[in-house]
Write a protein that holds these residues in place. Structure first.
Motif, PDB file in Angstrom:
ATOM      1  N   ALA A 268       0.838  -1.201   0.000  1.00  0.00           N
ATOM      2  CA  ALA A 268       0.000   0.000   0.000  1.00  0.00           C
ATOM      3  C   ALA A 268       0.870   1.247   0.000  1.00  0.00           C
ATOM      4  CB  ALA A 268      -0.925   0.002   1.211  1.00  0.00           C
ATOM      5  N   LEU A 269       0.400   2.282  -0.655  1.00  0.00           N
ATOM      6  CA  LEU A 269       1.116   3.564  -0.708  1.00  0.00           C
ATOM      7  C   LEU A 269       0.761   4.392   0.518  1.00  0.00           C
ATOM      8  CD1 LEU A 269       2.813   5.692  -2.233  1.00  0.00           C
ATOM      9  CD2 LEU A 269       0.708   6.388  -3.402  1.00  0.00           C
ATOM     10  N   GLY A 270       1.766   4.732   1.319  1.00  0.00           N
ATOM     11  CA  GLY A 270       1.533   5.565   2.488  1.00  0.00           C
ATOM     12  C   GLY A 270       1.320   7.013   2.139  1.00  0.00           C
ATOM     13  N   GLY A 271       1.744   7.422   0.969  1.00  0.00           N
ATOM     14  CA  GLY A 271       1.605   8.797   0.510  1.00  0.00           C
ATOM     15  C   GLY A 271       2.696   9.105  -0.489  1.00  0.00           C
ATOM     16  N   ALA A 272       2.386   9.963  -1.433  1.00  0.00           N
ATOM     17  CA  ALA A 272       3.356  10.381  -2.443  1.00  0.00           C
ATOM     18  C   ALA A 272       3.550  11.884  -2.340  1.00  0.00           C
ATOM     19  CB  ALA A 272       2.891   9.993  -3.842  1.00  0.00           C
ATOM     20  N   LEU A 273       4.773  12.298  -2.136  1.00  0.00           N
ATOM     21  CA  LEU A 273       5.135  13.713  -2.055  1.00  0.00           C
ATOM     22  C   LEU A 273       5.731  14.100  -3.393  1.00  0.00           C
ATOM     23  CD1 LEU A 273       6.833  13.457   1.459  1.00  0.00           C
ATOM     24  CD2 LEU A 273       4.450  14.003   0.951  1.00  0.00           C
ATOM     25  N   LEU A 274       5.055  14.995  -4.097  1.00  0.00           N
ATOM     26  CA  LEU A 274       5.406  15.287  -5.485  1.00  0.00           C
ATOM     27  C   LEU A 274       6.188  16.583  -5.574  1.00  0.00           C
ATOM     28  CD1 LEU A 274       2.000  14.380  -7.185  1.00  0.00           C
ATOM     29  CD2 LEU A 274       3.936  12.883  -6.638  1.00  0.00           C
ATOM     30  N   GLU A 275       7.472  16.456  -5.940  1.00  0.00           N
ATOM     31  CA  GLU A 275       8.316  17.634  -6.113  1.00  0.00           C
ATOM     32  C   GLU A 275       7.998  18.298  -7.453  1.00  0.00           C
ATOM     33  OE1 GLU A 275      12.528  16.595  -4.170  1.00  0.00           O
ATOM     34  OE2 GLU A 275      11.922  15.210  -5.750  1.00  0.00           O
ATOM     35  N   PRO A 276       7.688  19.589  -7.461  1.00  0.00           N
ATOM     36  CA  PRO A 276       7.437  20.263  -8.739  1.00  0.00           C
ATOM     37  C   PRO A 276       8.693  20.427  -9.576  1.00  0.00           C
ATOM     38  CG  PRO A 276       7.358  21.834  -6.912  1.00  0.00           C
ATOM     39  CD  PRO A 276       7.468  20.474  -6.292  1.00  0.00           C
ATOM     40  N   VAL A 277       9.850  20.498  -8.925  1.00  0.00           N
ATOM     41  CA  VAL A 277      11.153  20.525  -9.596  1.00  0.00           C
ATOM     42  C   VAL A 277      12.127  19.741  -8.730  1.00  0.00           C
ATOM     43  CG1 VAL A 277      10.848  22.731 -10.799  1.00  0.00           C
ATOM     44  CG2 VAL A 277      11.742  22.724  -8.465  1.00  0.00           C
ATOM     45  N   GLY A 278      13.192  19.229  -9.337  1.00  0.00           N
ATOM     46  CA  GLY A 278      14.186  18.487  -8.572  1.00  0.00           C
ATOM     47  C   GLY A 278      15.043  19.430  -7.737  1.00  0.00           C
ATOM     48  N   ARG A 279      15.194  19.124  -6.451  1.00  0.00           N
ATOM     49  CA  ARG A 279      16.027  19.929  -5.557  1.00  0.00           C
ATOM     50  C   ARG A 279      16.963  19.071  -4.717  1.00  0.00           C
ATOM     51  NH1 ARG A 279      15.647  23.274  -8.554  1.00  0.00           N
ATOM     52  NH2 ARG A 279      14.797  25.368  -8.387  1.00  0.00           N
ATOM     53  N   ASN A 280      17.288  17.866  -5.215  1.00  0.00           N
ATOM     54  CA  ASN A 280      18.207  16.956  -4.563  1.00  0.00           C
ATOM     55  C   ASN A 280      17.583  16.371  -3.290  1.00  0.00           C
ATOM     56  OD1 ASN A 280      20.682  15.521  -4.044  1.00  0.00           O
ATOM     57  ND2 ASN A 280      21.784  17.138  -5.135  1.00  0.00           N
ATOM     58  N   THR A 281      18.394  15.620  -2.536  1.00  0.00           N
ATOM     59  CA  THR A 281      17.826  14.765  -1.502  1.00  0.00           C
ATOM     60  C   THR A 281      17.528  15.468  -0.175  1.00  0.00           C
ATOM     61  OG1 THR A 281      20.079  14.056  -0.937  1.00  0.00           O
ATOM     62  CG2 THR A 281      18.820  12.663  -2.447  1.00  0.00           C
ATOM     63  N   ALA A 282      18.210  16.555   0.150  1.00  0.00           N
ATOM     64  CA  ALA A 282      17.950  17.204   1.440  1.00  0.00           C
ATOM     65  C   ALA A 282      16.528  17.779   1.513  1.00  0.00           C
ATOM     66  CB  ALA A 282      18.991  18.286   1.723  1.00  0.00           C
ATOM     67  N   PRO A 283      16.069  18.568   0.537  1.00  0.00           N
ATOM     68  CA  PRO A 283      14.675  18.999   0.572  1.00  0.00           C
ATOM     69  C   PRO A 283      13.689  17.838   0.476  1.00  0.00           C
ATOM     70  CG  PRO A 283      15.956  20.415  -0.884  1.00  0.00           C
ATOM     71  CD  PRO A 283      16.816  19.244  -0.544  1.00  0.00           C
ATOM     72  N   ALA A 284      14.032  16.804  -0.301  1.00  0.00           N
ATOM     73  CA  ALA A 284      13.130  15.651  -0.435  1.00  0.00           C
ATOM     74  C   ALA A 284      12.921  14.976   0.916  1.00  0.00           C
ATOM     75  CB  ALA A 284      13.702  14.661  -1.449  1.00  0.00           C
ATOM     76  N   LEU A 285      13.999  14.746   1.655  1.00  0.00           N
ATOM     77  CA  LEU A 285      13.872  14.123   2.967  1.00  0.00           C
ATOM     78  C   LEU A 285      13.117  15.041   3.935  1.00  0.00           C
ATOM     79  CD1 LEU A 285      14.395  11.988   5.062  1.00  0.00           C
ATOM     80  CD2 LEU A 285      16.690  12.919   5.389  1.00  0.00           C
ATOM     81  N   THR A 286      13.303  16.339   3.803  1.00  0.00           N
ATOM     82  CA  THR A 286      12.606  17.269   4.692  1.00  0.00           C
ATOM     83  C   THR A 286      11.101  17.209   4.470  1.00  0.00           C
ATOM     84  OG1 THR A 286      14.556  18.700   4.585  1.00  0.00           O
ATOM     85  CG2 THR A 286      12.554  19.652   5.506  1.00  0.00           C
ATOM     86  N   LEU A 287      10.675  17.099   3.220  1.00  0.00           N
ATOM     87  CA  LEU A 287       9.243  16.906   2.949  1.00  0.00           C
ATOM     88  C   LEU A 287       8.741  15.651   3.655  1.00  0.00           C
ATOM     89  CD1 LEU A 287       8.894  17.646  -0.892  1.00  0.00           C
ATOM     90  CD2 LEU A 287       8.244  19.135   1.009  1.00  0.00           C
ATOM     91  N   ALA A 288       9.498  14.566   3.559  1.00  0.00           N
ATOM     92  CA  ALA A 288       9.080  13.312   4.189  1.00  0.00           C
ATOM     93  C   ALA A 288       9.013  13.444   5.705  1.00  0.00           C
ATOM     94  CB  ALA A 288      10.037  12.194   3.793  1.00  0.00           C
ATOM     95  N   ALA A 289       9.977  14.141   6.304  1.00  0.00           N
ATOM     96  CA  ALA A 289       9.971  14.328   7.754  1.00  0.00           C
ATOM     97  C   ALA A 289       8.772  15.161   8.195  1.00  0.00           C
ATOM     98  CB  ALA A 289      11.272  14.994   8.197  1.00  0.00           C
ATOM     99  N   LEU A 290       8.459  16.211   7.452  1.00  0.00           N
ATOM    100  CA  LEU A 290       7.301  17.047   7.790  1.00  0.00           C
ATOM    101  C   LEU A 290       6.001  16.266   7.664  1.00  0.00           C
ATOM    102  CD1 LEU A 290       8.436  20.319   5.980  1.00  0.00           C
ATOM    103  CD2 LEU A 290       8.224  19.991   8.462  1.00  0.00           C
ATOM    104  N   ALA A 291       5.914  15.408   6.647  1.00  0.00           N
ATOM    105  CA  ALA A 291       4.715  14.574   6.484  1.00  0.00           C
ATOM    106  C   ALA A 291       4.619  13.537   7.594  1.00  0.00           C
ATOM    107  CB  ALA A 291       4.742  13.887   5.113  1.00  0.00           C
TER     108      ALA A 291
END
Length: 479
Positions: free
Chosen positions: A81-104
């Motif tokens: 099952a998908l717990g959730g998909a966080l969709l980046e409008p543009v690529g900003r590397n892994t630090a912002p990506a992980l921060t989105l996941a932590a906030l979620a």
């Protein structure tokens, strides 16, 4: 119970694995080492981390808008099952990506441990992987940042390295001394001879609150900008989109540069768990050759392949017979619209072909001939000056958008299943061997009301046949 939230970083385009990996269907969604894609393998590995005292939730996926349905469909195929998909409008590397996941992850008033992995790696020994990850989870529960270090088996120059403090052989969790950039070959050989050095795989384990705290300490600009984008998020079912304008302003930075390299010797303890499990990031075709089964002459072949007097070759054939005679150390990758032939020692240079395709704006840069859509797929099987022929598959209970075209008419022939057709004011059913005509400019829709896939042959005719000649009126997928 220790609550664990798996996070799969599902970006990147895998340019060195062209022509199989393309922007529209990158390497993490390819089946390179078995019957499941690298993304599916990652999801399955993380779901297998559960134990008597570890509760693993459904995975969070950080990906782009173009790949959201591909990721959710591949999870559905393996029963995750998908717990959730966080969709980046543009690529900003892994630090912002992980921060989105932590906030979620902390939104539910909890503070789960994030187990973070790229989507495009392979692991041969899943038991060893689970054991190492569980050790990392127990350590992270006490507030440490924990990374996995790959036990090196050669002087690899394509990876960053982790140096640990001195340790005894009985220690499962080691203290990180420093991170090192990709070395040259002589330096890498010295690391292996000295010992105490590991490859950095980009896999790490950390409490959501600890990540936010350490990011705010070392990179408050990334922290503030990502929080701003998160505050402007919109939610569509399981898809969460941060504010586009705000996210675009976030500095592009990796987890390593933004945070991890600053941690040794700081107030934030950083540990490492060794991983010896047949890990590979499959960064280029020579790496794929290394992990595949081979015959007595070192040949690894997938698809319809015949060889004679050839050694140490890789052939990946997807649509036709490939024959090799009297060659060695050669890689051949065949797809319906492109063929790659490369000396195995030059696998890293495939990216130069991809760059040329991009500059020339060729479709082979981004799309395969067979293009996946949330409702199924289409395969452009022939094309001429004023016509294009497609084979189209629509999944059961799925439908295309209600749409029209300004520049083309279409003929549809049902070859399998049942089609529900909207053609202007008419609504009707077609079955196998029946057909219809969609005039230029007519509002229409194709749907599959049945329980088996619908397949049709579509013949387009007109002065312009580009995929952008489409006006949507209704769409189930928010396009």
């Amino acid at each position: 119970m220790i609550n664990v939230a798996p996070v799969i970083l599902c970006g990147g385009s895998g340019t060195r694995l062209w022509p199989l990996s393309r922007t529209g269907f990158p390497k993490q969604f390819l089946c390179l080492t078995g019957s499941e894609s690298l993304f599916q393998q990652a999801a399955r590995r993380l779901s297998d981390l559960s134990s008597e005292d570890i509760l693993v939730s459904d995975p969070l996926i950080v990906t782009g808008e173009d790949h959201r349905f591909l990721a959710s469909e591949q999870l559905r195929e393996i029963g995750v099952a998908l717990g959730g998909a966080l969709l980046e409008p543009v690529g900003r590397n892994t630090a912002p990506a992980l921060t989105l996941a932590a906030l979620a992850a902390i939104e539910g008033e909890g503070d789960p441990i994030l187990v973070v992995t790229p989507a495009d790696q392979t692991v041969i020994d899943s038991t060893a992987f689970s054991s190492a990850m569980q050790s990392a989870i127990y350590e992270a529960e006490h507030g440490s940042i924990v990374i996995l270090g790959i036990v090196p088996d050669c002087p690899e120059t394509g990876y960053g390295y982790i140096q640990i403090e001195s340790c005894t052989s009985s220690e499962e969790v080691l203290t990180v001394k420093r991170f090192i950039e990709k070395p040259d070959e002589s330096t890498a050989e010295a690391y292996l001879a000295e010992g105490g050095y590991f490859w950095n795989a980009g896999i790490f384990v950390i409490k959501a609150s600890v990540w936010l705290k350490v990011l705010e300490q070392f990179r408050p600009d990334i922290f503030d900008a990502t929080c701003s984008a998160w505050s402007k998020r919109t939610i569509d079912s399981q898809f969460t989109r941060p504010g586009k304008a705000e996210f675009s302003m976030i500095p592009s930075e990796s987890v390593d540069y933004a945070v991890l390299e600053h941690c040794p010797g700081s107030a934030f303890p950083i540990k490492m768990v060794p991983l010896d499990a047949g890990w590979s990031d499959l960064g280029a075709w020579d790496a794929v050759w290394k992990v595949l089964p081979k015959d007595g002459d070192g040949n690894a072949h997938i698809g319809d392949v015949l060889t004679t007097n050839s050694k140490n070759t890789l052939v990946h054939a997807t649509s036709r017979l490939v024959g090799l005679v009297g060659v060695k150390d050669v890689i051949v990758v065949e797809t319906p619209d492109a063929v790659l032939v490369v000396d195995k020692s030059h696998s890293q240079d495939v990216k130069h072909i991809v760059s040329t395709l991009g500059r020339q704006r060729r479709e082979e840069h981004t799309l395969h001939r067979k293009v996946h859509r949330p409702w199924g797929w289409y395969d452009s099987i022939d094309e001429g000056g004023r016509f294009k022929v497609k084979r189209i598959l629509v999944k059961p209970k799925a439908s295309l958008s209600l749409q029209k075209h300004h520049h083309r008419a279409e003929h549809w022939i049902v070859v399998r299943g049942t089609a529900e057709i909207t053609n202007g004011s008419q609504n009707f059913i077609l079955t196998e061997n029946q057909s219809t005509y969609i005039p230029l400019g007519e509002v229409h829709r194709l749907a599959n009301p049945g329980t088996i896939p619908l397949e049709i042959i579509e013949v387009q005719s007109g002065g312009y046949l580009g995929e952008d000649d489409i006006v949507r009126f209704e769409d189930n997928y928010g396009r």
